[in-house]
Design an enzyme around this catalytic site. Structure first.
Site, PDB file in Angstrom:
ATOM      1  N   ARG A  12       7.675  45.464  33.762  1.00 55.92           N
ATOM      2  CA  ARG A  12       6.386  45.082  33.192  1.00 55.92           C
ATOM      3  C   ARG A  12       6.119  43.620  33.531  1.00 55.92           C
ATOM      4  O   ARG A  12       7.059  42.856  33.782  1.00 55.92           O
ATOM      5  CB  ARG A  12       6.468  45.258  31.668  1.00 55.92           C
ATOM      6  CG  ARG A  12       5.165  45.250  30.946  1.00 55.92           C
ATOM      7  CD  ARG A  12       5.306  45.931  29.598  1.00 55.92           C
ATOM      8  NE  ARG A  12       6.226  45.308  28.678  1.00 55.92           N
ATOM      9  CZ  ARG A  12       5.952  44.252  27.920  1.00 55.92           C
ATOM     10  NH1 ARG A  12       4.779  43.678  27.985  1.00 55.92           N
ATOM     11  NH2 ARG A  12       6.842  43.766  27.084  1.00 55.92           N
ATOM     12  N   THR A  86       8.347  35.188  23.511  1.00 63.66           N
ATOM     13  CA  THR A  86       7.997  34.031  22.684  1.00 63.66           C
ATOM     14  C   THR A  86       7.925  34.490  21.218  1.00 63.66           C
ATOM     15  O   THR A  86       7.718  35.684  20.945  1.00 63.66           O
ATOM     16  CB  THR A  86       6.629  33.444  23.094  1.00 63.66           C
ATOM     17  OG1 THR A  86       5.659  34.491  23.067  1.00 63.66           O
ATOM     18  CG2 THR A  86       6.665  32.816  24.473  1.00 63.66           C
ATOM     19  N   TYR A 147      11.336  28.332  22.292  1.00 60.52           N
ATOM     20  CA  TYR A 147      11.137  28.773  23.691  1.00 60.52           C
ATOM     21  C   TYR A 147      11.444  27.636  24.670  1.00 60.52           C
ATOM     22  O   TYR A 147      12.116  27.846  25.685  1.00 60.52           O
ATOM     23  CB  TYR A 147       9.691  29.256  23.838  1.00 60.52           C
ATOM     24  CG  TYR A 147       9.331  29.868  25.173  1.00 60.52           C
ATOM     25  CD1 TYR A 147       9.735  31.159  25.508  1.00 60.52           C
ATOM     26  CD2 TYR A 147       8.552  29.173  26.089  1.00 60.52           C
ATOM     27  CE1 TYR A 147       9.374  31.723  26.723  1.00 60.52           C
ATOM     28  CE2 TYR A 147       8.175  29.731  27.302  1.00 60.52           C
ATOM     29  CZ  TYR A 147       8.590  31.013  27.619  1.00 60.52           C
ATOM     30  OH  TYR A 147       8.220  31.572  28.827  1.00 60.52           O
ATOM     31  N   PRO A 177       7.739  29.163  36.301  1.00 62.43           N
ATOM     32  CA  PRO A 177       6.313  29.474  36.456  1.00 62.43           C
ATOM     33  C   PRO A 177       5.485  28.669  35.457  1.00 62.43           C
ATOM     34  O   PRO A 177       5.938  28.360  34.354  1.00 62.43           O
ATOM     35  CB  PRO A 177       6.228  30.973  36.124  1.00 62.43           C
ATOM     36  CG  PRO A 177       7.626  31.483  36.122  1.00 62.43           C
ATOM     37  CD  PRO A 177       8.487  30.313  35.759  1.00 62.43           C
TER      38      PRO A 177
HETATM   39  P1  NDP Z   1       6.194  40.129  29.388  1.00 60.63           P
HETATM   40  O1  NDP Z   1       6.106  39.828  27.929  1.00 60.63           O
HETATM   41  O2  NDP Z   1       5.028  40.750  30.062  1.00 60.63           O
HETATM   42  O3  NDP Z   1       7.485  41.001  29.695  1.00 60.63           O
HETATM   43  C1  NDP Z   1       8.707  40.664  29.115  1.00 60.63           C
HETATM   44  C2  NDP Z   1       9.764  41.574  29.684  1.00 60.63           C
HETATM   45  O4  NDP Z   1      11.015  41.275  29.045  1.00 60.63           O
HETATM   46  C3  NDP Z   1       9.464  43.042  29.411  1.00 60.63           C
HETATM   47  O5  NDP Z   1       9.767  43.800  30.557  1.00 60.63           O
HETATM   48  C4  NDP Z   1      10.397  43.396  28.258  1.00 60.63           C
HETATM   49  O6  NDP Z   1      10.819  44.747  28.269  1.00 60.63           O
HETATM   50  C5  NDP Z   1      11.577  42.489  28.562  1.00 60.63           C
HETATM   51  N1  NDP Z   1      12.386  42.241  27.357  1.00 60.63           N
HETATM   52  C6  NDP Z   1      12.005  41.618  26.211  1.00 60.63           C
HETATM   53  N2  NDP Z   1      13.026  41.633  25.336  1.00 60.63           N
HETATM   54  C7  NDP Z   1      14.060  42.264  25.935  1.00 60.63           C
HETATM   55  C8  NDP Z   1      15.388  42.601  25.541  1.00 60.63           C
HETATM   56  N3  NDP Z   1      15.888  42.259  24.343  1.00 60.63           N
HETATM   57  N4  NDP Z   1      16.162  43.282  26.432  1.00 60.63           N
HETATM   58  C9  NDP Z   1      15.687  43.626  27.651  1.00 60.63           C
HETATM   59  N5  NDP Z   1      14.444  43.324  28.081  1.00 60.63           N
HETATM   60  C10 NDP Z   1      13.653  42.657  27.227  1.00 60.63           C
HETATM   61  O7  NDP Z   1       6.575  38.727  30.055  1.00 60.63           O
HETATM   62  P2  NDP Z   1       6.012  38.057  31.392  1.00 60.63           P
HETATM   63  O8  NDP Z   1       5.992  39.010  32.502  1.00 60.63           O
HETATM   64  O9  NDP Z   1       4.795  37.310  31.045  1.00 60.63           O
HETATM   65  O10 NDP Z   1       7.174  36.964  31.640  1.00 60.63           O
HETATM   66  C11 NDP Z   1       8.338  37.248  32.393  1.00 60.63           C
HETATM   67  C12 NDP Z   1       9.240  36.022  32.354  1.00 60.63           C
HETATM   68  O11 NDP Z   1       8.519  34.893  32.855  1.00 60.63           O
HETATM   69  C13 NDP Z   1       9.677  35.654  30.938  1.00 60.63           C
HETATM   70  O12 NDP Z   1      10.999  35.176  30.956  1.00 60.63           O
HETATM   71  C14 NDP Z   1       8.703  34.549  30.557  1.00 60.63           C
HETATM   72  O13 NDP Z   1       9.266  33.693  29.584  1.00 60.63           O
HETATM   73  C15 NDP Z   1       8.525  33.840  31.893  1.00 60.63           C
HETATM   74  N6  NDP Z   1       7.283  33.095  32.018  1.00 60.63           N
HETATM   75  C16 NDP Z   1       6.044  33.731  31.897  1.00 60.63           C
HETATM   76  C17 NDP Z   1       4.878  33.002  32.048  1.00 60.63           C
HETATM   77  C18 NDP Z   1       3.517  33.650  31.951  1.00 60.63           C
HETATM   78  O14 NDP Z   1       2.500  32.926  32.080  1.00 60.63           O
HETATM   79  N7  NDP Z   1       3.412  34.952  31.764  1.00 60.63           N
HETATM   80  C19 NDP Z   1       4.927  31.557  32.305  1.00 60.63           C
HETATM   81  C20 NDP Z   1       6.241  31.018  32.422  1.00 60.63           C
HETATM   82  C21 NDP Z   1       7.363  31.767  32.288  1.00 60.63           C
HETATM   83  P3  NDP Z   1       9.813  45.959  27.793  1.00 60.63           P
HETATM   84  O15 NDP Z   1       8.738  46.025  28.830  1.00 60.63           O
HETATM   85  O16 NDP Z   1      10.612  47.201  27.768  1.00 60.63           O
HETATM   86  O17 NDP Z   1       9.296  45.549  26.460  1.00 60.63           O
END
Ligand code: NDP
Length: 240
Positions: A12, A86, A147, A177
């Site tokens: 995702r 977050t 975070y 990012p």
């Molecule tokens: P999303 O919230 O869209 O996706 C988070 C993902 O982490 C999901 O696939 C979720 O799984 C998985 N996840 C959450 N908790 C667990 C857990 N306990 N065990 C296994 N998997 C877990 O995040 P983004 O795509 O937006 O972000 C991806 C990364 O990039 C993150 O680390 C985020 O901090 C970082 N980031 C994002 C930014 C942004 O603007 N979006 C900016 C800077 C950094 P599931 O789908 O099954 O729930």
């Protein structure tokens, strides 16, 4: 020989694009997910990646899942620690649960996964570990002490593990990012998003594909001399 990559949170958001880009680059990808079954099935169908339901906050679950991936697909060459979350609030209102939740999902998960693959990589003399941190780990962010601390912690882990691993043919790097167009940013109020975009010199949000392209590069042999580094992908929003 096909190389095997593990992407946590790989079904995702940004992770789904990382999975797709690595598959396109010839990897067999094990995409780990947590709770969103529908997104996981859709990702598997769209990319051909193998999906594994793994809570990355749980050490033994990570160890067991990596053993299973190696049985199913072969030795893990690339690990992308992308899972994150977050749970915002100002420090003076934050409960210990919100702190633990964010530290365990973003930072402890990184230890759990690195620890699960590092011995195999050392034995084979090859590995690529890529940690998805954040601009907010570099500069701090109001309402995100948990975070920002977790993402800054990932940068320290990256450098220390890079030192320990360099002589074994393993590189360890981080990507920070900035604001990326995902479901998460899609939920923000348009006026807040507009104000953020004004602070980004390139004048737009980033795309998940742009983060994925950086991952593919760091995973490649072309990046053999890059280790312990932090690659900022933030449109110039923060220059460190
Ligand atoms: P999303 O919230 O869209 O996706 C988070 C993902 O982490 C999901 O696939 C979720 O799984 C998985 N996840 C959450 N908790 C667990 C857990 N306990 N065990 C296994 N998997 C877990 O995040 P983004 O795509 O937006 O972000 C991806 C990364 O990039 C993150 O680390 C985020 O901090 C970082 N980031 C994002 C930014 C942004 O603007 N979006 C900016 C800077 C950094 P599931 O789908 O099954 O729930």
């Amino acid at each position: 020989m096909t190389k095997v990559a593990v992407v946590t949170g790989g079904t995702r958001g940004i992770g789904a694009d990382i999975t797709a880009a690595l598959v396109k680059d010839g990897y067999k990808v094990a995409a780990f997910y947590f709770g969103n079954e529908e997104a996981a099935q859709a990702c598997a169908k769209a990319t051909g990646a193998s999906i594994y339901k793994v809570d990355v906050t749980r050490y033994q679950d990570c160890m067991d899942a990596c053993v299973q991936v190696e049985k199913d697909l072969g030795s893990i060459a690339v690990l992308v620690n992308n899972a994150g979350k977050t749970n915002d609030g100002m420090m003076h209102k934050m409960g210990a649960e919100a702190w633990d939740d964010v530290i365990s999902t973003n930072l402890t998960s990184c230890f759990n996964m690195c620890r699960s693959v590092i011995n195999g990589m050392r034995e084979r003399g090859y590995g690529r570990i890529i940690n998805i941190s954040s601009v907010n780990g570099q500069k701090g962010q109001f309402g995100q002490t948990n975070y920002s601390a977790a993402k800054a912690g990932m940068l320290g882990l990256t450098k220390a593990l890079a030192m320990e691993s360099a002589a074994k043919g393993i590189t360890v790097n981080a990507i920070c990012p900035g604001y990326i167009r995902t479901e998460m940013t899609g939920k923000m109020k348009p006026e807040i998003l507009e104000a953020i975009v004004k602070q980004i010199p390139v004048g737009r949000l980033g795309t998940p594909e742009e983060v994925a392209a950086a991952v593919v590069f760091l995973a490649s042999d072309k990046a053999s001399f890059i280790t312990g580094s932090t690659l900022s992908a933030n449109g110039g929003q923060y220059m460190s």
